[in-house]
Scaffold this active site. Structure first.
Site, short mmCIF file in Angstrom:
data_model
loop_
_atom_site.label_atom_id
_atom_site.label_comp_id
_atom_site.label_asym_id
_atom_site.label_seq_id
_atom_site.Cartn_x
_atom_site.Cartn_y
_atom_site.Cartn_z
N SER A 230 0.81 -1.24 0.00
CA SER A 230 0.00 0.00 0.00
C SER A 230 0.83 1.28 0.00
CB SER A 230 -0.95 0.00 1.20
OG SER A 230 -1.94 -0.99 1.03
N HIS B 54 -15.09 -0.46 3.28
CA HIS B 54 -15.06 0.89 3.82
C HIS B 54 -16.31 1.69 3.46
CE1 HIS B 54 -10.68 -0.11 3.76
NE2 HIS B 54 -10.69 0.60 4.87
N CYS C 171 -7.53 1.85 1.17
CA CYS C 171 -8.58 1.01 0.59
C CYS C 171 -8.12 0.38 -0.73
CB CYS C 171 -9.84 1.84 0.36
SG CYS C 171 -11.18 0.90 -0.41
#
Length: 455
Positions: free
Chosen positions: A164, A207, A220
């Site tokens: 990420s 989310h 996300c």
């Protein structure tokens, strides 16, 4: 004789006798049998500067070796090599070493305005004193067979999926290309289906609706997978990989650096013999799949953002000095490695978004230092088929200060360690120690984070 024997060993390297194979290559540079040469690190990179020149004594002797005609004796005195001054800050190196602890991984601390390496830690390390005149090669064999690979400088010689943390690049690309409006939302239900493959978000039930800023803060996967596939596309993602320097060496003045891998459809067709598919784009959008990067490359990624588009070649050599007089023979000046054409305003928005990550997003519970405002991004990279994760944290501070005051910190902890999400915790201690001028123990005490260690 090395007085510092901890993590600095990967920077300094070590010396040992020249081998027959090395002599074949180096003979024309003045090396000869019996020489001691640098084998790794600075010792190898700058051996010609460090080694000096051998002296000699010429005598006239008879067939039995007895000296005759002593007046004809000629002496050429040896010449000392140069002294090297490094960019590494001993205090920060020790701080980073202790913050990483005995976890297999690495730490990079970099000045983005110059490329100076303030700390470079890789664990496990080795004691460089054990190799000198290790004629039987026992110490070398023992360390070579260690399954933890202590010879490997993980900061520059190991490529990992950036996970990420790659979303910093994706955010930059989305903003610069105006591929989406930042306020546009994507519905995250916790998973997305591409063909016969299911991609999941770290948050099992999703989310909900998130925009760009919320998606970066909450990391996300579904948001970035969706916009990467439907709005940005792999060709533009691959282009931004190249703009950020992925897939090529940084040029640091240490031997053995690897380039990592920046995949593209062309690369997959040539290397794998298969075409690029939508699932590959989703994987690339969240820093997984084929892509690999070294911790130093990730430090340069952050430096590009923190420095509003400029990256300097990372280096550990600061000065070359005369070993007798101490006079500076050469001072290493910053060398521009990359000047981005991305608009400075884009970088400012990414900086703000990275600050929001720390204040509101995934790392806020552990990034507790008040000594400085940090901007950064976490990353959790899945390794193998079982549930094992690499832990990343890439960041810089102070968040909104002039470039020359900023410091980049990258921590990478491998999945072979017990899972404890250590990278952001270690970075918290490092930032506290650097900007509050504290040792590791003082930083831990000031942060009140004894619970990190199970106390």
């Amino acid at each position: 004789s090395y007085l510092e024997t901890g993590s600095i060993s990967h920077v300094l390297g070590y010396v040992n006798d020249i081998t027959t194979e090395e002599l074949k290559i180096l003979y024309n540079l003045g090396y000869s049998a019996g020489d001691v040469i640098g084998k790794r690190g600075v010792e190898k990179e700058y051996d010609l500067l460090l080694r000096g020149r051998d002296g000699a004594r010429y005598r006239t002797v008879d067939v039995t070796g007895r000296r005759i005609n002593t007046r004809a004796e000629r002496i050429i005195p040896p010449v000392n090599g140069y002294d090297l001054v490094l960019t590494v800050d001993r205090r920060i190196q020790k701080l980073a070493e202790e913050a990483l602890g005995d976890r297999i991984g690495s730490v990079v601390v970099l000045k983005p305005s110059t490329g100076e390496i303030l700390a470079l830690v890789s664990y496990p390390w080795f004691n460089p004193n054990v190799f000198y005149r290790d004629r039987e090669g026992e110490a070398f064999r023992r360390l070579s067979l260690d399954p933890r690979f202590p010879f490997l400088n993980r900061a520059i010689q190991s490529g990992y999926a950036p996970a990420s943390t790659f979303k910093v690049l994706m955010t930059t690309a989305l903003l610069e290309e105006e591929a989406v409006k930042p306020e546009m939302t994507v519905e995250c239900t916790g998973k997305m289906q591409i063909g016969d493959r299911t991609f999941r978000c770290w948050k099992e039930y999703g989310h909900g609706k998130v925009n760009l800023w919320e998606a970066l803060a909450e990391s996300c996967n579904i948001y970035f997978g969706t916009v990467g596939l439907e709005y940005l596309g792999i060709e533009r993602i691959a282009d931004y990989m190249r703009r950020f320097g992925f897939g090529e060496r940084t040029g640091i003045d240490l031997p053995g650096e690897v380039p990592g891998l920046a995949p593209s459809p062309q690369w997959k067709e040539l290397s794998r013999g298969t075409r690029w598919v939508g699932g590959d784009t989703v994987n690339a959008s969240i820093g997984q799949g084929y892509m690999t990067a070294t911790p130093l490359q990730m430090a340069n990624m952050v430096a590009l953002v923190a420095n509003a588009g400029m990256v300097y070649r990372p280096h550990v050599l600061s000065e070359v000095r005369d070993s007798e007089t101490g006079a500076v023979v050469e001072k290493v000046e910053p060398r521009l490695l990359r000047r981005s054409t991305i608009h400075p305003s884009t970088f400012k928005r990414v900086q703000d978004a990275m600050r929001r990550v720390v204040v509101e997003g995934t790392p806020k519970v552990v990034l507790t230092t008040t000594a400085v405002d940090v901007a950064g991004k976490t990353g959790t990279g899945e390794v193998g088929l079982e549930e094992h994760w690499n832990s990343w944290f890439v960041a810089y501070a102070p968040y909104d200060a002039p470039a020359e005051e900023k410091v980049v910190v990258v921590v990478m902890v491998e999945a072979v360690n017990k899972w404890e999400w250590w990278a952001p915790k270690a970075a918290n201690i490092i930032f506290q120690g650097i900007f509050a001028d504290q040792t590791f123990d003082e930083a831990v005490d000031a942060l009140g984070v004894q619970w990190y260690f199970g106390d």
